[in-house]
Design an enzyme around this catalytic site. Sequence first.
Site, mmCIF file in Angstrom:
data_model
loop_
_atom_site.group_PDB
_atom_site.id
_atom_site.type_symbol
_atom_site.label_atom_id
_atom_site.label_comp_id
_atom_site.label_asym_id
_atom_site.label_seq_id
_atom_site.Cartn_x
_atom_site.Cartn_y
_atom_site.Cartn_z
ATOM 1 N N VAL A 9 28.088 15.623 38.379
ATOM 2 C CA VAL A 9 28.853 16.238 38.693
ATOM 3 C C VAL A 9 30.044 16.336 39.989
ATOM 4 O O VAL A 9 29.218 16.443 41.220
ATOM 5 C CB VAL A 9 27.933 18.234 39.471
ATOM 6 C CG1 VAL A 9 28.486 18.929 39.603
ATOM 7 C CG2 VAL A 9 26.956 18.102 38.262
ATOM 8 N N SER A 10 31.382 17.076 39.884
ATOM 9 C CA SER A 10 32.175 16.920 40.566
ATOM 10 C C SER A 10 32.935 17.608 41.174
ATOM 11 O O SER A 10 33.170 18.880 40.748
ATOM 12 C CB SER A 10 33.064 15.812 40.300
ATOM 13 O OG SER A 10 34.470 15.956 40.767
ATOM 14 N N PRO A 11 33.504 17.469 42.232
ATOM 15 C CA PRO A 11 34.025 19.313 43.371
ATOM 16 C C PRO A 11 35.749 18.818 42.577
ATOM 17 O O PRO A 11 36.079 19.823 43.076
ATOM 18 C CB PRO A 11 33.869 18.998 44.273
ATOM 19 C CG PRO A 11 33.435 17.499 44.967
ATOM 20 C CD PRO A 11 33.156 16.913 43.476
ATOM 21 N N ASP A 65 35.017 9.786 41.268
ATOM 22 C CA ASP A 65 34.826 10.031 42.512
ATOM 23 C C ASP A 65 35.067 8.887 43.481
ATOM 24 O O ASP A 65 35.960 9.848 44.959
ATOM 25 C CB ASP A 65 33.850 11.216 43.090
ATOM 26 C CG ASP A 65 34.266 12.577 42.114
ATOM 27 O OD1 ASP A 65 35.271 12.761 41.742
ATOM 28 O OD2 ASP A 65 32.550 12.444 42.105
#
Length: 701
Positions: A276-278, A391
């Site tokens: 999960v990436s921001p 990321d």
Amino acid sequence: MELLFRLVVLSSLVCHVCFAEPSVYQVGAGIADVTGPAADINMMGYANPAQLSAGIHTRQYSRAFIVDDGLQRVVFISVDCALMDQVIKTEVSRRLEAKYKGVYSAKNVVISGTHTHSGPGGYLQYVLFLVTSKGWVQQSFDALVQGIVQSVERAHDNMIPANIYYANDILIDANINRSPASYLNNPSWERAKYTYNTDKDMVQLKFVSTADGKPIGVINWYAVHCTSMNNTNPYISSDNKGYAGLLFEAEINGPDIMPGKGPFVAAFASTNLGDVSPNTMGAKCLDTGLPCDFVSSSCNNRTQLCIAFGPGKDMVESTKIIGDRQFQKAWNMYDVANTELEALEGPVQFAHQFVDMPNYNVEVQDPVNGPTMVKLCKPAMGYSFAAGTTDGPGAFDFTQGVTSPNDFWNLVGSALVEPSEEVKQCQSPKPVLLSTGEISWPYAWHPDIVETQILRIGQFLIAAVPGEFTTMAGRRLRDALNSEAINNGGPSSVKTVIAGLSNGYTHYITTFEEYQIQRYEGASTIYGPHTHSAYLDQYRKLTKSIFKNEAVDAGPTPPFLLDDQISLVPGVVFDRPAFERKFGDCLVQPYPFVRPNETVTATFVAGHPRNNLMLGNTFMTVEAKQSDNSWKVIRTDAHFDTFFFWERTSAVGQSEAHLRWIVPADTPEGEYRISHFGHYKNIDTSVVPYYGTSQSFSVGA
Ligand SMILES: *[C@@H]1O[C@H](CO)[C@@H](O)[C@H](O)[C@H]1NC(C)=O
Ligand SMILES: *[C@@H]1O[C@H](CO)[C@@H](O)[C@H](O)[C@H]1NC(C)=O
Ligand SMILES: *[C@@H]1O[C@H](CO)[C@@H](O)[C@H](O)[C@H]1NC(C)=O
């Protein structure tokens, strides 16, 4: 009597969802500074040897919460660091046990890292985690251990009777899946159960004093990597989760309380954030602007070119937006009448066991042979590990040697061995790049024995896992533990949250299906394809032991490698000021007039920040002149709108501190000044404090 009866009936008529009476627990919350060395130390997370600390954007904190039901006690600690390590957990547990005999131990204390990728490294006990930091960094270790212990001491001293309320909600626009190609390999019937390919659920516990209703703190869990700050960032930063915590704490404690000093503590903790990436604008090719290759996340076969961005125009703004979205949602969940929330009710319990992962046997469902016993593998990393993620692409390939001179790698790299047939077969289809489980020189490269642990507070379970579960791996674990609890007499309202990166680190945990794709997360699932099945089995066992009230044995003892560590990072030799200057001299004064939204800058003659980490203190302040002509501190280096940057200006010990303050739009008109604090080191190794203050400047429209 009758009146009381009527009141009870009445109140149960007006509440929307009626819950049992809240249990009264003894609760304490504490916060302490754990900020590591703010210069010359490799940041832990991206494994980019070029990313060295050179200042502070926001400080790192340890936030501790103690809950006791009169019989048993548990401690949950969230720390602004990349990940928790066995050596820190062990040392913290030892110190707590020594100070509070019989009260705290490794068994009832969980320490979870928030996964910020902008904290100094070198505090992990296994060799592989120390390659890019060039070995052990004692200051990083000391700052973390002392601060974590201090946060527990403060929580311990603050304990009061309290109720605990649970809330959950959905936050859509603060995370994306960075490995959708892996996620898509999960069975379609399973994916069909979910609207999204990441968890959008936010879970929060709210602690409230029963005596006067005063808030004590919150713990919030939301799945997202703390990788809003990218692998070029030189500032220590607690990233998006740290910023959310600062916002929440400022909201309750008020603007006059400096960060890390207030009684109310808000932890934004990590959970199943593995994939999960921001960086919500997603990945694109830097050279062409086109989408990256879907399966490999590369452009023209180069992973370095495929990078995810957003939602802001730069990394600081992205941190701010993702942090603010988490805070806003958390605030909405908090700022309601407690009667609208579900009170936790029931006993406090815990279960803990060390497990020898490579020798773990677990039954899995084989498509051909049906139920089959399998044994996990010795740890190993696959090729995609070296490629990194969108990321932060891999800065170097371990097998090719590093791109900058690295004495630590020159020393330990010679121990690399070809993977044995056993490891290759066991880890298949992972192509093995580093057979870390087969190297023990100069000491272990990866953990074999890991810590598994669950805390229970009433109907709420905290499953502390030693790594990064992906979205689907986490969903399966939560479902399995909820069912296991209910099947063993637990309440039907039971709910499990995953506390990520807890107690020790074993990289990623993907599902069996995701493992087959061998992207970064699968390549980093170190005990082979059945790692996740083993954890399901193990955490079910712990859950059952809690609800059956049966003790589990301690399991094998992990190694404690503190004395084996090799440190090759040079210390500070000495500092000296430029010709005819003193430490603390202001070399560049701020412009005398600024407007809101403009940036104030000032430069000072500095000493090396590693001479004194200024824990619980600050390298800079902004002060506002009061009507009685005194100066009041309104900002420290821990605020989001201040930046302390340290720069070496000569090879012979000269350096400068560059301070920045982005003046908020609502800053009152008036006189202000900016100061720098530090320590310099003499040739005779004595360390001396100094400070310097700028001329005042006025803020006005
Ligand atoms: C990328 O690498 C693969 C396998 O090594 C090769 O078959 C393919 O032609 C390469 N693609 C490009 C665009 O270079
Ligand atoms: C990091 O973010 C900055 C903007 O803040 C950007 O200029 C840079 O290209 C980014 N680098 C990487 C590797 O993502
Ligand atoms: C400061 O910035 C905010 C947001 O960009 C804007 O709304 C405000 O008008 C600005 N204030 C001044 C004085 O420039």
